[in-house]
Scaffold this motif. Structure first.
Motif, short mmCIF file in Angstrom:
data_model
loop_
_atom_site.label_atom_id
_atom_site.label_comp_id
_atom_site.label_asym_id
_atom_site.label_seq_id
_atom_site.Cartn_x
_atom_site.Cartn_y
_atom_site.Cartn_z
N SER A 70 39.74 50.91 109.77
CA SER A 70 40.78 49.72 108.45
C SER A 70 41.77 48.51 109.17
O SER A 70 40.98 47.75 108.16
CB SER A 70 42.00 50.69 107.70
N ALA A 73 39.06 45.85 109.86
CA ALA A 73 38.54 45.41 108.31
C ALA A 73 39.32 44.11 107.59
O ALA A 73 38.90 42.84 107.86
CB ALA A 73 38.53 46.55 107.63
N ARG A 74 41.31 44.34 108.15
CA ARG A 74 41.70 43.68 107.95
C ARG A 74 41.72 42.04 108.32
O ARG A 74 41.73 41.36 108.15
CB ARG A 74 43.58 44.38 107.84
N ASP A 76 38.81 41.04 109.72
CA ASP A 76 37.51 40.34 109.24
C ASP A 76 38.35 39.68 107.77
O ASP A 76 38.01 38.62 107.54
CB ASP A 76 36.89 41.53 108.71
N SER A 77 38.72 40.46 107.02
CA SER A 77 39.38 39.82 105.64
C SER A 77 40.57 38.17 105.76
O SER A 77 39.95 37.40 104.98
CB SER A 77 39.88 40.89 104.49
N ALA A 80 37.81 35.48 106.96
CA ALA A 80 38.16 35.34 105.91
C ALA A 80 38.39 34.04 105.67
O ALA A 80 38.09 32.85 104.55
CB ALA A 80 37.53 35.85 105.19
N ALA A 81 39.90 34.39 104.79
CA ALA A 81 40.67 34.06 104.02
C ALA A 81 41.49 32.78 104.58
O ALA A 81 41.44 31.92 104.06
CB ALA A 81 42.29 35.02 103.85
#
Length: 248
Positions: A70, A73-74, A76-77, A80-81
């Motif tokens: 998790s 994944a944060r 990567d997020s 992207a932001a």
């Protein structure tokens, strides 16, 4: 969005929108996500050793592994932001497609603007062109020769780099708006709006040009003496300022 004037640089002027704060916030979130991922990753490595010895249950191991995934994944997020925020910030910087001078600002500081709204008006000094309305009876020889010279008030003569002749004439004046492009590095110091003269080539031929000092004037007759095998022969000339053209 609202416009905020940041300033101007040589060959560059722009308006910047207040989007830099979004980039800073996205960068901070990315750093936080990476820190949490590193912590979760270290926790997973520690529990893997304990789990191999059977000291913890499968459920506890799965819980730690899920937390590590998790956190990844944060990261990567958040990345992207950040990329999206940087791209949106790039959209707020308006750079002229050519080098020149900003002559007018079309929006005020703090004004609300929409996509497609003109912001600045500028002029380029490297690629100037002269617009001349040429009557239609001269267009045919202009299309054949496509040569012109631009003459300034100071007497400088500049050869046009290219002539652009429109395919149709103006209905009212029956003339063609011919564009004479000047060389990119013209030394005459011409500026947009300057009044100049343009000489077009409409024909060609061979002529003998003589300086004024070689001309003989006898009353109303202007001529030049030609030495032909020891004998002098008078040839009539057409006078012009400082020069004369010898007639055959």
């Amino acid at each position: 969005m609202w416009a905020m004037w940041c300033g101007k640089q040589r060959n560059r002027a722009y308006y910047r929108y207040p989007a830099a704060g979004g980039v800073n916030a996205a960068r901070a979130q990315l750093q936080e996500a990476k820190a949490r991922f590193n912590e979760a990753n270290q926790q997973l490595k520690r529990i893997e050793e304990v789990f191999a010895k059977g000291a913890v249950s499968q459920a506890e191991f799965d819980q730690v592994k899920a937390a590590q995934q998790s956190a990844a994944a944060r990261v990567d997020s958040a990345q992207a932001a950040l990329n999206d925020a940087v791209q949106r910030l790039d959209y707020t910087i308006v750079v002229a497609p050519y080098s020149g001078i900003v002559v007018r600002r079309l929006v005020d500081v703090g004004a609300t603007v929409a996509p497609g709204t003109p912001l600045l008006e500028g002029i380029a000094l490297d690629n100037l062109r002269v617009r001349v309305n040429v009557p239609q009876q001269y267009i045919a020889p202009l299309r054949s020769h496509r040569q012109a010279r631009v003459v300034t008030d100071a007497g400088q003569s500049i050869a046009a780099a290219q002539l652009r002749i429109p395919p149709s004439a103006d209905v009212q004046s029956q003339s063609f708006a011919v564009l004479a492009e000047l060389p990119a590095q013209q030394e005459a110091g011409l500026l947009p709006g300057t009044l100049v003269k343009v000489a077009f080539a409409i024909g060609s031929g061979e002529q003998i040009i003589l300086p004024d000092s070689a001309i003989a004037r006898r009353g109303e007759i202007t001529g030049v003496y030609v030495d032909e095998k020891g004998f002098c022969r008078s040839v009539t000339c057409v006078p012009a300022p400082r020069w004369a053209m010898a007639l055959p």
